[in-house]
Design an enzyme around this catalytic site. Structure first.
Site, PDB file in Angstrom:
ATOM      1  CG  ASP A 110     -14.809 -10.398  22.353  1.00  0.00           C
ATOM      2  OD1 ASP A 110     -15.090  -8.918  23.265  1.00  0.00           O
ATOM      3  OD2 ASP A 110     -14.792  -9.442  20.966  1.00  0.00           O
ATOM      4  CD  GLU A 111     -10.623  -7.144  24.268  1.00  0.00           C
ATOM      5  OE1 GLU A 111     -10.019  -6.176  25.823  1.00  0.00           O
ATOM      6  OE2 GLU A 111     -11.992  -6.698  24.492  1.00  0.00           O
ATOM      7  CG  ASP A 136      -9.927  -8.799  20.961  1.00  0.00           C
ATOM      8  OD1 ASP A 136     -11.458  -9.550  20.629  1.00  0.00           O
ATOM      9  OD2 ASP A 136      -9.614  -7.417  20.623  1.00  0.00           O
TER      10      ASP A 136
END
Length: 397
Positions: free
Chosen positions: A104-105, A9
């Site tokens: 983003d993960e 993350d």
DNA sequence: TCTGGGGTCCTTAATCTA
DNA sequence: TCTGTAGATTAAGGACCC
């Protein structure tokens, strides 16, 4: 073999990218989202801004009140998508089984990598090192026996953290956590838990079976009960496809005029259609989303006889839904349109706006030529096999 | 008081179909 | 052919996530 799931993350992703690209923002609170004075919320705030109590989803006016001196930036989604692609490529140097959750993960299947890279802590450090070296960005990594523990692990040590939870540590790791950390537990469910006097996972775990079910229904009760015991899926799905494409916009001031609404819908439909064409998807369901003065939100959807990625069809259906007569007659705050329910078309309709007639003929001729060549080389059977495989859908093909 | 945009998944009710 | 019913599908809304 011990299953290991990783969760990576990026820290305050949008704000970190802006800070990386603009050294003068270093050491300053950075807020990415709406501009102060306009309608909107915070999309991302760096850790400096968070010390002022600013967090994502906070109304921008409130963020500005708390910190007028912060740097306020509009999001640059294209840039974040580029950085995101770079990061996913790096993750794929660790394991081929990477499941994106958002820009983003991602979840990673790390099972069996111990012999290749080392124990879980070494794998986690390696993920962090490769991303930092290549992009200058920090990432928090959680590693555990399943998705839930990996995710909670990466959250636990943010920012720039690394946490490995071994199977025999799972129960102790979860016990002191607030129940609000569990997956699928939002504001509404938190109210119910608060009413029952349950604050921590340990308290939740101690409840008699059946008690939760009375208040939450069976499905949610089973989910939270399992989570409290650290039971969750360890499956990481490579290349999970998207299920819908949509585009919506909030007006600066609420709108009554039908021509403005239709014009806006047209632009949104064009963007949805363009994205669908780029991704070679056709949807059989068109959804209209509309939010009126007072935040009253409705959706209307309609299944089409044939899937489409044609903006004219999307606009026509969305406008028909708007005019169905079962929506309030109030000024409109937000309007949006989306398509979903992907279906394989037998023959993809060629877009009139993309090619003129001579171009279409040339494409047809070249296509036929190619089919002849392929058929000549491999025989008809192989050609049919290829077509069938393609028809199963883009995920499997 | 103020609440964006882009998604997923679940529940419920109505409707269709075997 | 009619009727009741179970299961599937569709539609709408809501909770939740990033």
């Amino acid at each position: 073999m011990q299953r290991w799931v990783g969760h990576a993350d990026l820290d305050a992703f949008y704000a970190s990218v802006e800070q990386r690209d603009c050294p003068e923002y270093r050491d300053r609170p950075v807020v990415v989202g709406a501009q102060p004075g306009h309608r909107g919320v915070v999309a991302a705030a760096n850790y400096r801004a968070r010390t002022f109590g600013i967090h994502s989803a906070m109304p921008i006016a409130e963020a500005y009140r708390r910190c007028p001196n912060a740097v306020y930036l509009r999001p640059d989604m294209d840039k974040y998508a580029r950085v995101s692609r770079e990061i996913f490529q790096i993750l794929e140097t660790i394991t081929p089984v990477v499941e994106p959750v958002s820009v983003d993960e991602a979840y990673l299947d790390l099972t069996g990598l111990e012999k290749l890279i080392g124990p879980p802590e070494v794998i986690g450090s390696e993920i962090k090192r490769r991303i930092l070296e290549a992009t200058g960005l920090t990432v928090s990594v959680g590693i555990g026996p399943n998705r839930l523990i990996a995710k909670l692990g990466s959250e636990h040590r943010k920012p720039d953290g690394l946490m490995v939870v071994f199977p025999d540590q799972v129960l102790a790791f979860l016990a002191p956590m607030p129940v609000a950390n569990l997956r699928g537990l939002g504001r509404q469910t938190q109210k119910i838990f608060a009413g029952l006097g349950i604050r921590t996972v340990a308290q939740l775990r101690a409840l008699p079976p059946g008690y939760l079910e009375e208040h939450l229904g069976s499905r949610a009760a089973v989910s939270f009960h399992n989570q409290a015991l650290g039971i969750a899926s360890a499956e990481v799905v490579y290349g999970r496809g998207r299920k819908s494409i949509s585009k919506e916009t909030t007006f600066e001031a609420d709108v009554r005029e039908h021509d403005i609404l239709q014009d806006t819908l047209h632009k949104l439909a064009a963007e949805v259609a363009a994205r669908a064409r780029r991704e070679q998807l056709s949807g059989a369901v068109v959804t209209l989303k509309i939010r009126f003065t007072g935040f009253e939100t409705h959706t209307r959807q309609r299944k089409l006889p044939a899937p489409t990625h044609d903006e004219r069809v999307i606009l026509r259906e969305a406008w028909a839904l708007f005019n169905q007569g079962n929506l309030p007659r109030k000024p409109v705050r937000l309007i949006g349109v989306g398509i979903s329910d992907w279906q394989q078309t037998e023959t993809e309709p060629m877009q009139a706006d993309l090619f003129d007639q001579p171009q279409k003929r040339e494409i047809d001729d070249r296509l036929l030529e190619t089919i002849d060549k392929v058929a000549g080389r491999f025989g008809k059977g192989m050609l049919q096999l290829g077509c069938k495989k393609e028809a199963r859908g883009r995920d499997s093909s």
